[in-house]
Design an enzyme around this catalytic site. Structure first.
Site, mmCIF file in Angstrom:
data_model
loop_
_atom_site.group_PDB
_atom_site.id
_atom_site.type_symbol
_atom_site.label_atom_id
_atom_site.label_comp_id
_atom_site.label_asym_id
_atom_site.label_seq_id
_atom_site.Cartn_x
_atom_site.Cartn_y
_atom_site.Cartn_z
ATOM 1 N N CYS A 195 0.818 -1.224 0.000
ATOM 2 C CA CYS A 195 0.000 0.000 0.000
ATOM 3 C C CYS A 195 0.848 1.268 0.000
ATOM 4 O O CYS A 195 0.647 2.167 -0.816
ATOM 5 C CB CYS A 195 -0.981 -0.009 1.174
ATOM 6 S SG CYS A 195 -0.233 0.143 2.806
ATOM 7 N N HIS A 221 -2.599 1.384 6.943
ATOM 8 C CA HIS A 221 -2.940 1.292 5.526
ATOM 9 C C HIS A 221 -3.081 2.694 4.951
ATOM 10 O O HIS A 221 -3.458 3.644 5.648
ATOM 11 C CB HIS A 221 -4.247 0.516 5.327
ATOM 12 C CG HIS A 221 -4.503 0.138 3.905
ATOM 13 N ND1 HIS A 221 -3.734 -0.774 3.218
ATOM 14 C CD2 HIS A 221 -5.440 0.569 3.017
ATOM 15 C CE1 HIS A 221 -4.184 -0.908 1.983
ATOM 16 N NE2 HIS A 221 -5.226 -0.102 1.837
ATOM 17 N N HIS A 249 -5.712 1.739 -4.368
ATOM 18 C CA HIS A 249 -4.825 1.215 -3.330
ATOM 19 C C HIS A 249 -4.427 -0.218 -3.626
ATOM 20 O O HIS A 249 -5.016 -0.888 -4.485
ATOM 21 C CB HIS A 249 -5.492 1.316 -1.948
ATOM 22 C CG HIS A 249 -6.617 0.342 -1.729
ATOM 23 N ND1 HIS A 249 -6.853 -0.282 -0.530
ATOM 24 C CD2 HIS A 249 -7.601 -0.107 -2.561
ATOM 25 C CE1 HIS A 249 -7.911 -1.060 -0.629
ATOM 26 N NE2 HIS A 249 -8.386 -0.980 -1.839
#
Length: 370
Positions: A284, A332, A344
């Site tokens: 990510c 994240h 993402h």
């Protein structure tokens, strides 16, 4: 070349080689973003999953519990991935510093050898004049012109000797400091190597547990599980949109923001891999950092450091290109592309994708080009 000089150069070369080995990144991997869980936060369930994940397959009527277990396992893997990435970034920096210190040690030793050669030449010159210093020879001279010339040479000799001694002292002190700095950097490098190894073990353990849990499901259960995951994401996104937030978000992307979005869009479909920064796979934060690097903006490597170091903006004030940080532990991150959507790299087994910005709990928003 003296044996001392040869041994120091050999030692420096050994340091550089060792640094290259220790600083080399391990198997490339990265920071998974778990499927959103509307009924429980990942942080509340991560500790039990980390210590002893329960891998007993749930009955088909309790697939929601399986979904929650998977969320917890992948969340813990994401946290460990951030720790791995941080340790690797620190190791790269320390490795580079060690290489530079090794070069300085070699150069310093060469300079010290040259200074010692000059000092030796001066001593041999004095020996050839009978061992008498310049001052004594000057006093024994009967020629006035020779006396005056000699006085100038004595003064120059004093200055040269004083400068030589001072330079020798400073060079020796520099070498000692370089040695101490190299030792300290080596210890830091070793500490981060161990931190990387520990984080990697935890990542692999959590991912293996999640994969084992999923493998114990029948095909129909897997299909139903995928439906539950999609429903949970849609429910979270709908709840976020129902707040009317899109009516407030009116920001336009900057020139750099548009470039970052173009880069991220081109990566859609590429696999998630923890620790990876492209070009074939991403985690990510690897995706977001590389997207902004393509736009000419350097930024921290991990989602947690992106949250700590980049300027914060209110969710209502965000614009396309900004980064949305998710979960209370900033484990994240995604790139906001507008219209309530993000790009993402979700988690292991998934690919870079377009998703709803509200599908996971939002911690906040940061702006790389503020």
């Amino acid at each position: 070349m003296g044996s001392g000089k040869r041994s120091l150069i050999a030692a420096a070369v050994t340091v550089v080689c060792a640094v290259t080995v220790l600083g080399a990144p391990g198997t490339a991997f990265a920071s998974p973003g778990p499927t959103p869980n509307s009924s429980s936060s990942p942080s509340s369930s991560s500790s039990s999953a980390t210590t002893s994940p329960d891998l007993t397959p749930a009955p088909s009527t309790d697939l929601e519990a399986v979904r929650e277990k998977l969320d917890a396992l992948y969340h813990d893997a994401a946290v460990a991935t951030d720790a791995y990435n941080a340790a690797e970034e620190a190791s790269k920096k320390q490795s580079a510093e060690l290489v530079e210190l090794a070069k300085k040690i070699v150069e310093g030793q060469q300079k010290l050898d040259e200074l010692k050669d000059r000092a030796g030449a001066a001593a041999r010159s004095q020996y050839r004049t009978g061992g008498l210093p310049d001052e004594a020879q000057l006093m024994l001279s009967d020629d006035p012109s020779e006396f005056l010339d000699g006085a100038g040479r004595v003064l120059q000799g004093h200055r040269a000797t004083k400068g030589l001694i001072g330079e020798l002292t400073r060079t020796q002190e520099d070498l000692e400091q370089y040695s101490q700095d190299a030792s300290a950097q080596w210890q830091k490098l070793e500490t981060n190597r161990k931190a990387k190894a520990t984080a990697q073990k935890k990542i692999e353990k959590q991912i293996a547990a999640a994969e084992k849990l999923e493998s114990q499901l029948a095909e129909k259960e897997k299909e139903r599980l995928a439906q539950l995951q999609e429903q949970a994401a849609q429910k979270a996104q709908t709840a976020w949109l129902d707040t009317g937030i899109l009516d407030e978000i009116k920001g336009k992307a900057s020139v750099q923001g548009k470039q970052a979005i173009e880069y991220a869009t081109a990566q859609i479909g590429k696999p998630y891999e923890w620790g990876a920064e492209g070009p074939g796979s991403f985690d990510c934060s690897g995706l977001t950092s590389e997207a902004w690097k393509s736009a000419g903006q350097a930024m921290p490597r991990t989602s947690q450091e992106q949250w700590k170091q980049l300027p914060h903006v209110a969710v209502a004030d965000m614009r396309p290109g900004d980064l949305i940080i998710y979960f209370d532990d900033a484990s994240h991150v995604a790139l906001y592309v507008g219209d309530g959507s993000i790009i993402h790299a979700p988690r292991p087994g998934r690919t870079v994708t377009l998703a709803g910005a509200g599908t996971m709990p939002i911690l906040g928003v940061v702006r790389p080009d503020a």
